[in-house]
Motif scaffolding. Structure first.
Motif, PDB file in Angstrom:
ATOM      1  N   MET A   1       0.809  -1.226   0.000  1.00  0.00           N
ATOM      2  CA  MET A   1       0.000   0.000   0.000  1.00  0.00           C
ATOM      3  C   MET A   1       0.840   1.273   0.000  1.00  0.00           C
ATOM      4  O   MET A   1       0.318   2.343  -0.285  1.00  0.00           O
ATOM      5  CB  MET A   1      -0.923   0.014   1.227  1.00  0.00           C
ATOM      6  N   LEU A   2       2.118   1.156   0.336  1.00  0.00           N
ATOM      7  CA  LEU A   2       2.959   2.346   0.417  1.00  0.00           C
ATOM      8  C   LEU A   2       3.498   2.724  -0.956  1.00  0.00           C
ATOM      9  O   LEU A   2       3.942   1.876  -1.709  1.00  0.00           O
ATOM     10  CB  LEU A   2       4.136   2.106   1.370  1.00  0.00           C
ATOM     11  N   LYS A   3       3.473   3.979  -1.245  1.00  0.00           N
ATOM     12  CA  LYS A   3       4.017   4.467  -2.516  1.00  0.00           C
ATOM     13  C   LYS A   3       5.424   5.023  -2.331  1.00  0.00           C
ATOM     14  O   LYS A   3       6.081   5.396  -3.274  1.00  0.00           O
ATOM     15  CB  LYS A   3       3.103   5.543  -3.083  1.00  0.00           C
ATOM     16  N   ALA A   4       5.882   5.107  -1.068  1.00  0.00           N
ATOM     17  CA  ALA A   4       7.212   5.622  -0.756  1.00  0.00           C
ATOM     18  C   ALA A   4       7.777   4.792   0.393  1.00  0.00           C
ATOM     19  O   ALA A   4       7.174   3.818   0.827  1.00  0.00           O
ATOM     20  CB  ALA A   4       7.110   7.102  -0.371  1.00  0.00           C
ATOM     21  N   ASP A   5       8.927   5.220   0.888  1.00  0.00           N
ATOM     22  CA  ASP A   5       9.549   4.552   2.026  1.00  0.00           C
ATOM     23  C   ASP A   5       8.618   4.620   3.237  1.00  0.00           C
ATOM     24  O   ASP A   5       7.760   5.492   3.333  1.00  0.00           O
ATOM     25  CB  ASP A   5      10.894   5.211   2.345  1.00  0.00           C
ATOM     26  N   VAL A   6       8.805   3.745   4.168  1.00  0.00           N
ATOM     27  CA  VAL A   6       7.975   3.681   5.363  1.00  0.00           C
ATOM     28  C   VAL A   6       8.038   4.985   6.160  1.00  0.00           C
ATOM     29  O   VAL A   6       7.049   5.396   6.751  1.00  0.00           O
ATOM     30  CB  VAL A   6       8.396   2.476   6.246  1.00  0.00           C
ATOM     31  N   GLY A   7       9.209   5.621   6.182  1.00  0.00           N
ATOM     32  CA  GLY A   7       9.352   6.863   6.943  1.00  0.00           C
ATOM     33  C   GLY A   7       9.002   6.645   8.402  1.00  0.00           C
ATOM     34  O   GLY A   7       9.296   5.601   8.980  1.00  0.00           O
ATOM     35  N   PRO A   8       8.306   7.590   9.030  1.00  0.00           N
ATOM     36  CA  PRO A   8       7.986   7.464  10.453  1.00  0.00           C
ATOM     37  C   PRO A   8       6.773   6.581  10.748  1.00  0.00           C
ATOM     38  O   PRO A   8       6.426   6.388  11.904  1.00  0.00           O
ATOM     39  CB  PRO A   8       7.706   8.918  10.873  1.00  0.00           C
ATOM     40  N   ALA A   9       6.136   6.026   9.716  1.00  0.00           N
ATOM     41  CA  ALA A   9       4.891   5.281   9.915  1.00  0.00           C
ATOM     42  C   ALA A   9       5.038   4.127  10.906  1.00  0.00           C
ATOM     43  O   ALA A   9       4.154   3.903  11.739  1.00  0.00           O
ATOM     44  CB  ALA A   9       4.361   4.760   8.576  1.00  0.00           C
ATOM     45  N   GLY A  10       6.124   3.376  10.844  1.00  0.00           N
ATOM     46  CA  GLY A  10       6.314   2.249  11.754  1.00  0.00           C
ATOM     47  C   GLY A  10       6.358   2.681  13.209  1.00  0.00           C
ATOM     48  O   GLY A  10       5.783   2.037  14.089  1.00  0.00           O
ATOM     49  N   TYR A  11       7.055   3.776  13.448  1.00  0.00           N
ATOM     50  CA  TYR A  11       7.122   4.295  14.814  1.00  0.00           C
ATOM     51  C   TYR A  11       5.749   4.778  15.279  1.00  0.00           C
ATOM     52  O   TYR A  11       5.348   4.526  16.413  1.00  0.00           O
ATOM     53  CB  TYR A  11       8.151   5.427  14.921  1.00  0.00           C
ATOM     54  N   ILE A  12       5.027   5.458  14.413  1.00  0.00           N
ATOM     55  CA  ILE A  12       3.713   5.985  14.781  1.00  0.00           C
ATOM     56  C   ILE A  12       2.765   4.841  15.135  1.00  0.00           C
ATOM     57  O   ILE A  12       2.032   4.905  16.131  1.00  0.00           O
ATOM     58  CB  ILE A  12       3.153   6.887  13.660  1.00  0.00           C
ATOM     59  N   VAL A  13       2.793   3.775  14.350  1.00  0.00           N
ATOM     60  CA  VAL A  13       1.974   2.596  14.665  1.00  0.00           C
ATOM     61  C   VAL A  13       2.416   2.006  16.009  1.00  0.00           C
ATOM     62  O   VAL A  13       1.583   1.668  16.858  1.00  0.00           O
ATOM     63  CB  VAL A  13       2.056   1.543  13.536  1.00  0.00           C
ATOM     64  N   ALA A  14       3.719   1.904  16.227  1.00  0.00           N
ATOM     65  CA  ALA A  14       4.232   1.342  17.485  1.00  0.00           C
ATOM     66  C   ALA A  14       3.796   2.183  18.683  1.00  0.00           C
ATOM     67  O   ALA A  14       3.427   1.629  19.734  1.00  0.00           O
ATOM     68  CB  ALA A  14       5.748   1.228  17.437  1.00  0.00           C
ATOM     69  N   TYR A  15       3.826   3.514  18.555  1.00  0.00           N
ATOM     70  CA  TYR A  15       3.374   4.371  19.661  1.00  0.00           C
ATOM     71  C   TYR A  15       1.920   4.074  20.011  1.00  0.00           C
ATOM     72  O   TYR A  15       1.555   3.975  21.179  1.00  0.00           O
ATOM     73  CB  TYR A  15       3.499   5.863  19.315  1.00  0.00           C
ATOM     74  N   ARG A  16       1.080   3.948  18.982  1.00  0.00           N
ATOM     75  CA  ARG A  16      -0.349   3.702  19.235  1.00  0.00           C
ATOM     76  C   ARG A  16      -0.575   2.318  19.841  1.00  0.00           C
ATOM     77  O   ARG A  16      -1.419   2.147  20.725  1.00  0.00           O
ATOM     78  CB  ARG A  16      -1.166   3.837  17.938  1.00  0.00           C
ATOM     79  N   LEU A  17       0.158   1.314  19.365  1.00  0.00           N
ATOM     80  CA  LEU A  17       0.037  -0.027  19.946  1.00  0.00           C
ATOM     81  C   LEU A  17       0.497  -0.026  21.402  1.00  0.00           C
ATOM     82  O   LEU A  17      -0.115  -0.679  22.256  1.00  0.00           O
ATOM     83  CB  LEU A  17       0.831  -1.044  19.129  1.00  0.00           C
ATOM     84  N   ALA A  18       1.562   0.704  21.678  1.00  0.00           N
ATOM     85  CA  ALA A  18       2.040   0.816  23.064  1.00  0.00           C
ATOM     86  C   ALA A  18       0.964   1.461  23.929  1.00  0.00           C
ATOM     87  O   ALA A  18       0.679   0.983  25.036  1.00  0.00           O
ATOM     88  CB  ALA A  18       3.338   1.625  23.109  1.00  0.00           C
ATOM     89  N   GLU A  19       0.351   2.527  23.425  1.00  0.00           N
ATOM     90  CA  GLU A  19      -0.710   3.195  24.185  1.00  0.00           C
ATOM     91  C   GLU A  19      -1.867   2.239  24.486  1.00  0.00           C
ATOM     92  O   GLU A  19      -2.363   2.202  25.614  1.00  0.00           O
ATOM     93  CB  GLU A  19      -1.226   4.416  23.419  1.00  0.00           C
ATOM     94  N   ASP A  20      -2.283   1.484  23.473  1.00  0.00           N
ATOM     95  CA  ASP A  20      -3.377   0.527  23.686  1.00  0.00           C
ATOM     96  C   ASP A  20      -3.032  -0.469  24.789  1.00  0.00           C
ATOM     97  O   ASP A  20      -3.867  -0.791  25.643  1.00  0.00           O
ATOM     98  CB  ASP A  20      -3.686  -0.247  22.398  1.00  0.00           C
ATOM     99  N   ASN A  21      -1.816  -0.984  24.769  1.00  0.00           N
ATOM    100  CA  ASN A  21      -1.412  -1.987  25.755  1.00  0.00           C
ATOM    101  C   ASN A  21      -1.204  -1.381  27.135  1.00  0.00           C
ATOM    102  O   ASN A  21      -1.545  -2.012  28.146  1.00  0.00           O
ATOM    103  CB  ASN A  21      -0.179  -2.745  25.271  1.00  0.00           C
ATOM    104  N   LEU A  22      -0.674  -0.162  27.209  1.00  0.00           N
ATOM    105  CA  LEU A  22      -0.546   0.515  28.503  1.00  0.00           C
ATOM    106  C   LEU A  22      -1.927   0.779  29.102  1.00  0.00           C
ATOM    107  O   LEU A  22      -2.135   0.631  30.307  1.00  0.00           O
ATOM    108  CB  LEU A  22       0.235   1.824  28.347  1.00  0.00           C
ATOM    109  N   ARG A  23      -2.871   1.150  28.241  1.00  0.00           N
ATOM    110  CA  ARG A  23      -4.247   1.390  28.689  1.00  0.00           C
ATOM    111  C   ARG A  23      -4.839   0.119  29.315  1.00  0.00           C
ATOM    112  O   ARG A  23      -5.664   0.194  30.221  1.00  0.00           O
ATOM    113  CB  ARG A  23      -5.097   1.835  27.491  1.00  0.00           C
ATOM    114  N   LEU A  24      -4.413  -1.035  28.838  1.00  0.00           N
ATOM    115  CA  LEU A  24      -4.876  -2.318  29.375  1.00  0.00           C
ATOM    116  C   LEU A  24      -4.113  -2.738  30.630  1.00  0.00           C
ATOM    117  O   LEU A  24      -4.376  -3.804  31.194  1.00  0.00           O
ATOM    118  CB  LEU A  24      -4.734  -3.420  28.320  1.00  0.00           C
TER     119      LEU A  24
END
Length: 172
Positions: free
Chosen positions: A44-67
């Motif tokens: 789905m990406l038309k360019a390099d991943v850039g910061p997207a992987g980190y942004i997803v990781a931050y949100r996943l971390a937040e979800d798990n911390l919330r739990l």
């Protein structure tokens, strides 16, 4: 519950330590390499991943911390902005955060590790030694816990981190 962020150049032993630590603490292991490769593999990406992987990781971390889960984040974390973002994730959930920089002070050993590595994530292209040497990696403005895998095994590093947590009165 807490957020433990391991950073450092490729080939220093971050993932080995992160996996062992997550097992020991019964914590969630978030590996940015896995997230980034999944994004690449999606087509789905038309360019390099850039910061997207980190942004997803931050949100996943937040979800798990919330739990109420302890999270062990495993990433190069090369920039002050990425380190600050992890700190913000921890602060936004009023949780303790431990920043750990994993290094290998023996350049010959570090190079050997980088050149001998094989991908354990389908499709992931491992960096060359020259890629590691040329990588932009900013100095830390805060003082992380530093683990030198040239002088400490992964198992000893995990023991030391767990002891450090206990010594600070923290439970993961």
């Amino acid at each position: 519950m807490m957020l433990i962020v391991l950073g450092g150049l490729p080939g220093t032993g971050k993932t080995t330590i992160a996996r062992l630590l997550a097992q020991r603490l019964n914590a969630v292991h978030l590996r940015v390499d896995t997230i980034e490769q999944a994004l690449r593999s999606s087509g789905m990406l038309k360019a390099d991943v850039g910061p997207a992987g980190y942004i997803v990781a931050y949100r996943l971390a937040e979800d798990n911390l919330r739990l109420g889960r302890t999270v062990v984040a495993d990433c190069v974390n090369p920039l002050a902005v990425t380190r600050d973002a992890w700190l913000s994730v921890g602060q936004s959930h009023s949780t303790n955060i431990m920043e750990v920089e994993v290094i290998c002070s023996d350049t010959t050993e570090h190079r050997r590790r980088v050149e001998a590595r094989t991908a354990d994530i389908e499709g992931l292209q491992q960096p060359s030694w020259q890629d590691v040497v040329d990588r932009h990696y900013e100095s830390w403005s805060r003082s992380p816990i530093r683990i030198d895998t040239a002088i400490s095994s992964a198992e000893q590093a995990v023991d030391d981190l767990v002891d450090l947590l206990a010594g600070r009165g923290l439970r993961a």
